[in-house]
Scaffold this motif. Structure first.
Motif, short mmCIF file in Angstrom:
data_model
loop_
_atom_site.label_atom_id
_atom_site.label_comp_id
_atom_site.label_asym_id
_atom_site.label_seq_id
_atom_site.Cartn_x
_atom_site.Cartn_y
_atom_site.Cartn_z
N HIS A 167 -1.75 13.53 -10.62
CA HIS A 167 -1.13 13.86 -9.34
C HIS A 167 0.33 13.38 -9.26
O HIS A 167 1.01 13.71 -8.30
N TRP A 168 0.82 12.65 -10.26
CA TRP A 168 2.23 12.22 -10.26
C TRP A 168 3.04 12.82 -11.42
O TRP A 168 4.23 12.60 -11.53
N HIS B 52 5.79 2.89 1.45
CA HIS B 52 4.64 2.01 1.63
C HIS B 52 4.37 1.78 3.11
O HIS B 52 5.28 1.82 3.92
N ASN C 42 -5.00 3.26 0.65
CA ASN C 42 -5.84 2.34 -0.13
C ASN C 42 -5.46 2.23 -1.59
O ASN C 42 -6.21 1.68 -2.38
N PHE C 43 -4.28 2.75 -1.96
CA PHE C 43 -3.74 2.52 -3.30
C PHE C 43 -2.78 1.34 -3.17
O PHE C 43 -1.64 1.50 -2.75
N ASP D 94 1.69 7.58 0.30
CA ASP D 94 1.15 8.87 -0.12
C ASP D 94 -0.29 8.79 -0.62
O ASP D 94 -0.91 9.81 -0.88
N ARG D 95 -0.82 7.61 -0.75
CA ARG D 95 -2.19 7.41 -1.23
C ARG D 95 -2.80 6.22 -0.50
O ARG D 95 -2.72 5.08 -0.97
N PHE E 36 -5.00 -0.39 -7.87
CA PHE E 36 -5.59 0.80 -8.50
C PHE E 36 -5.21 0.93 -9.96
O PHE E 36 -5.89 1.60 -10.73
N SER E 37 -4.14 0.29 -10.38
CA SER E 37 -3.62 0.45 -11.73
C SER E 37 -4.18 -0.62 -12.68
O SER E 37 -4.04 -1.81 -12.41
N GLU F 137 0.84 -1.20 0.00
CA GLU F 137 0.00 0.00 0.00
C GLU F 137 0.87 1.24 0.00
O GLU F 137 1.80 1.37 0.81
N ARG F 138 0.57 2.18 -0.87
CA ARG F 138 1.33 3.43 -0.97
C ARG F 138 1.11 4.31 0.26
O ARG F 138 -0.02 4.47 0.72
N TYR G 8 -0.88 9.37 -14.09
CA TYR G 8 -1.89 10.08 -13.30
C TYR G 8 -1.47 11.54 -13.09
O TYR G 8 -0.29 11.82 -12.85
#
Length: 149
Positions: A85-86, A118, A35-36, A32-33, A134-135, A29-30, A83
């Motif tokens: 945001h990146w 993570h 639940n990603f 910075d995000r 997510f990807s 899990e990331r 994305y």
């Protein structure tokens, strides 16, 4: 090092699906995000081969050191839109990334030491892992893994 002083990423990356050989996938899990969830990913650095990038990213993100014969290069890549945001991590005007797919079979009891990038990890059955990431390219790689194992 702050984001402003980090070198900009090149739009060439690796995706490494870590699995146990029996249909289970390791996801991280990331930070910075929340639940990603994703497999190991990362951008190539100057002078690196794709395989070296894959081994480095696995070691950096999970603490797992892969032997050369553990890493399988699928000789497959996918292009996707970065994305919004990146995008600040890439040179101006770069909107697409080419991701090269790898996998590696590891034991489920292999110790995992996450980087600050993570926060959590989990093992999931492939179908559940594919649903959680997510990807879309990560999802497809997880689903394709069953045909390769």
């Amino acid at each position: 090092m702050s984001q402003q002083t980090k070198p900009l990423k090149q739009p060439v990356s690796v995706l490494v699906v870590l699995h146990d050989g029996t249909g289970n996938i390791l996801l991280i899990e990331r930070a910075d995000r929340p639940n990603f969830w994703q497999s190991v990913t990362g951008s190539i650095e100057a002078g690196e081969t794709l395989a070296a990038t894959a081994r480095r990213e696995v070691a950096e993100e999970t603490g797992i050191r892969l032997a050369e014969n553990q890493l399988h290069n699928w000789q497959q890549s996918r292009q996707y839109e970065i994305y919004l945001h990146w995008r600040h991590r890439y040179p101006p005007g770069i909107t697409q990334n080419t991701e090269h797919i790898f996998s590696a079979c590891i034991r489920r009891d292999t110790p995992v030491r996450l980087s600050a990038e993570h926060t959590r990890y989990q093992w999931l059955a492939a179908a559940a892992a594919a649903d959680l990431v997510f990807s879309p390219s990560n999802r497809q790689a997880i689903l394709d893994l069953a045909q390769r194992v």
